[in-house]
Enzyme design. Structure first.
Site, short mmCIF file in Angstrom:
data_model
loop_
_atom_site.label_atom_id
_atom_site.label_comp_id
_atom_site.label_asym_id
_atom_site.label_seq_id
_atom_site.Cartn_x
_atom_site.Cartn_y
_atom_site.Cartn_z
N GLY A 108 0.84 -1.19 0.00
CA GLY A 108 0.00 0.00 0.00
C GLY A 108 0.87 1.24 0.00
O GLY A 108 2.09 1.16 0.10
N GLN B 184 0.45 8.43 3.26
CA GLN B 184 0.80 9.83 3.10
C GLN B 184 2.29 10.04 2.92
O GLN B 184 2.72 10.98 2.27
CB GLN B 184 0.40 10.58 4.38
CG GLN B 184 -1.02 11.04 4.41
CD GLN B 184 -1.33 11.59 5.78
OE1 GLN B 184 -1.88 10.91 6.63
NE2 GLN B 184 -0.96 12.84 6.01
N GLY C 3 4.82 7.63 2.19
CA GLY C 3 5.65 6.71 1.44
C GLY C 3 4.90 5.43 1.17
O GLY C 3 3.68 5.39 1.24
N GLU C 4 5.68 4.40 0.84
CA GLU C 4 5.04 3.13 0.48
C GLU C 4 5.30 2.09 1.56
O GLU C 4 6.26 2.20 2.31
CB GLU C 4 5.64 2.63 -0.84
CG GLU C 4 5.26 3.52 -2.00
CD GLU C 4 5.88 3.05 -3.30
OE1 GLU C 4 6.77 2.18 -3.26
OE2 GLU C 4 5.45 3.57 -4.34
N VAL C 5 4.44 1.07 1.58
CA VAL C 5 4.65 -0.04 2.51
C VAL C 5 4.78 -1.32 1.68
O VAL C 5 3.99 -1.55 0.77
CB VAL C 5 3.49 -0.17 3.51
CG1 VAL C 5 3.73 -1.35 4.45
CG2 VAL C 5 3.34 1.10 4.31
N ASP D 86 -2.45 10.33 16.22
CA ASP D 86 -3.11 10.17 14.92
C ASP D 86 -3.90 8.86 14.91
O ASP D 86 -3.77 8.04 14.01
CB ASP D 86 -2.06 10.19 13.80
CG ASP D 86 -2.69 10.37 12.42
OD1 ASP D 86 -3.91 10.62 12.36
OD2 ASP D 86 -1.97 10.25 11.42
N ARG E 231 -7.37 4.06 9.76
CA ARG E 231 -6.30 3.88 8.77
C ARG E 231 -4.97 3.53 9.44
O ARG E 231 -4.06 3.02 8.79
CB ARG E 231 -6.15 5.14 7.90
CG ARG E 231 -5.76 6.37 8.68
CD ARG E 231 -5.69 7.66 7.86
NE ARG E 231 -5.52 8.78 8.78
CZ ARG E 231 -6.50 9.42 9.39
NH1 ARG E 231 -7.74 9.08 9.14
NH2 ARG E 231 -6.26 10.40 10.26
N ASN E 232 -4.85 3.83 10.74
CA ASN E 232 -3.61 3.55 11.47
C ASN E 232 -3.73 2.37 12.43
O ASN E 232 -2.99 2.27 13.40
CB ASN E 232 -3.14 4.80 12.22
CG ASN E 232 -2.57 5.83 11.26
OD1 ASN E 232 -2.06 5.47 10.20
ND2 ASN E 232 -2.68 7.10 11.60
N ASP F 173 1.72 3.09 13.94
CA ASP F 173 2.12 4.49 13.69
C ASP F 173 2.02 5.40 14.90
O ASP F 173 1.88 6.62 14.74
CB ASP F 173 1.30 5.09 12.53
CG ASP F 173 1.71 4.49 11.19
OD1 ASP F 173 2.76 3.82 11.15
OD2 ASP F 173 0.99 4.67 10.21
#
Ligand code: AMP
Length: 519
Positions: free
Chosen positions: A254, A257, A259-261, A367, A371-372, A385
């Site tokens: 995925g 915001q 970078g990529e994972v 945060d 999504r986290n 995160d």
């Protein structure tokens, strides 16, 4: 309106720039934040010297509870049931022990073993049916899994009464729970008519006769899911700046915001998730300071930070891998097809458990949102995160983040009013975000305040506006959300309270237990 926006902008200039404001926050037991100075010498000396084998053996024999496959040439592979002798166990805080295998695939070899994979032979911890830290709902999920047959059982700590034990048994596709009561003289009983000096004798008896239980105890519940090891290996516990060459990226999971994972593999042996950060998203020095703290935070409901590669860009953050990605995607994909209200509440209680640990550690997420949170097999979810928001230099195009100042954005719809207006980020602003996360869970990942813009939300909250109860949301759950959205941060519940409120949701009281003397 212009004035107001300017005021919000002014207030938010320092957003994400402080760790915890002591004037704002009154944690129960403040702990000094300890940041170690990190040097980058780690990559030069990636392998720690093995300690010498002491001449005198400690004489303890341990038994493996799970299979373990060596990840480095310094580790020992073993299977559940193998016997091992620790040669240099250190104190209890040491996560990896240097040991000799007495039996099994590595018999007579020495190497490192993860301490949380073994238990002292013949101790209660070594009993295959003893699952002390297992929640009632997890016990049900585990016993109902395909690997177990009728009569499968386990003994666990009772959630509703500290110090008490419960026996959970699979009977005709349903899990029944019995209280195991302790006698003053140290014995145990399930039914008053029969006492046992030890738990082992109690289990032996009910494995021979049902004697009032719904079914005779058969095989102990299978221990299929091994716990996370603490760190990737003995060598990375301290030397956690690892060579980039030891990490291979396999496939993109995925993009977020910053970078990529990727799914990756470390040392050609161990599956990991690798977050690659866009150049310039953070100052590596800030990140390393925060990461020193983050790697000390360990809890089954928090994503474990394993290692980092920070010597070149892009920075790599290496964490445990979760098979089902983010909770937001998971909810949106499911839309109620397999997730029932009980599962949704359970997801919420897992997040609350991870956050209750952060609360205890005096740490702020900043945060918290669906999504986290990441999801693994069997709806296990873990908070991810945490702390990263502090170090990111926000410059994303994500529409969920509100630009307060050039280069400073944050997720308005998840952020507590005092954090928006006065930059007061505390565990109580995390509690506000948790209320929004519950909304996301119950609506299968709907955008909060669906008909409102970020700016309208910022305007309406101080006037007392709160989201109405979502469709099909039980009142008890909506009341919890509203508690999280109280104006005064001090009036919002603690995560500890939120955890037990959610765990208690489904009839967790003593009356929900079966009674062995009834039959
Ligand atoms: P993020 O940059 O953290 O927002 O992550 C972007 C996406 O990558 C998420 O929505 C997940 O689908 C996936 N992802 C992030 N971390 C992990 C992980 N540890 N295991 C599996 N998937 C992940």
């Amino acid at each position: 309106m212009g004035d107001f926006r300017e005021r919000v902008n002014m207030c938010c200039q320092r957003t994400f720039s402080c760790f915890r404001d002591p004037e704002v926050d009154t944690p129960p037991a403040p702990q000094k934040r300890h940041i170690e100075v990190i040097t980058n010498d780690f990559t030069k000396a990636p392998t720690r010297q093995l300690p010498p084998i002491p001449a005198e053996k400690p004489g303890y024999v341990y038994v493996a509870l799970y299979d373990y496959t060596a990840r480095t040439e310094d580790d020992l592979s073993f299977n559940a049931g193998d016997k091992l002798e620790p040669l240099n166990r250190g104190d209890d805080s040491v996560d990896w022990w240097f040991a000799r295998a007495i039996t099994g695939i590595s018999a007579n070899k020495t190497g490192y073993i993860p301490a949380n994979y073994v238990a002292l032979l013949e101790s209660l911890d070594a009993e295959p049916w003893y699952f002390p830290e297992t929640k009632r709902s997890d016990a049900e999920k585990m016993l109902m899994s395909q690997e177990n047959n009728n009569g499968a059982f386990l003994i666990r700590n009772c959630e509703s009464q500290a110090g008490e034990l419960s026996l959970s048994v699979l009977d005709k596709g349903k899990v029944k729970h019995y209280k195991i009561r302790k006698l003053d003289n140290g014995g145990y009983f399930v039914s008053r008519t029969r006492n046992f000096p030890t738990l082992r004798e109690l289990v032996e008896h009910y494995s021979t006769y049902d004697d009032g239980l719904c079914v005779r105890l058969a095989e102990p519940c299978k221990k299929t899911v091994a716990p996370e090891t603490h760190g990737l290996s003995y060598n990375t516990v301290d030397h956690w700046e690892i060579p980039r060459s030891s990490v291979k990226l396999l496939r993109k999971l995925g993009a977020g915001q910053f970078g990529e994972v990727h799914e990756g593999v470390w040392n050609d042996t161990t599956s990991v998730a690798v977050k690659t950060l866009k150049a310039g998203t953070m100052d590596p020095k800030d990140f390393l300071q925060e990461a020193q703290m983050m790697k000390k935070l360990r809890h089954p409901k928090l994503i474990q930070l394993y290692a980092v590669c920070t010597l070149e860009e892009p920075i790599y953050i290496i964490t445990e891998l979760m098979s089902h990605g983010s909770l937001l995607e998971h909810l949106q994909k499911d839309r109620g097809a397999s997730l029932k209200m009980s599962d949704q509440i359970e997801l919420g209680s897992q997040v609350a458990a991870g956050m209750a640990y952060l609360e205890l550690q005096n740490y702020i997420h900043r945060d918290l949102a669906a999504r986290n949170v990441l999801v693994g097999d069997n709806n296990v979810c873990k908070v991810a995160d945490f702390g990263l928001a502090r170090v990111f230099q926000m410059d994303s195009e994500d529409e969920n983040v509100y630009e307060a100042k050039e280069g400073t954005k944050f997720p308005v719809k998840w952020t507590a009013p005092e954090a928006i207006h006065e930059n007061k980020f505390t565990i109580k602003s995390d509690v506000w975000s948790f209320g929004i996360l519950l909304y996301e869970i119950v609506t299968f990942g709907q955008m909060p305040y669906p008909t409102m813009t970020n700016f309208q939300v910022v305007q309406q909250l101080p006037k007392g506006y709160r989201m109405p109860c979502p469709l099909n949301c039980p009142k008890y759950l909506y009341d919890i959300m509203c508690e999280c959205w109280k104006d005064l941060p001090a009036d919002r519940p603690t995560f500890e309270t939120l955890q037990w409120k959610l765990e208690d949701f489904f009839d967790m009281d003593v009356s929900s237990y079966d009674d062995a003397s009834r039959y």
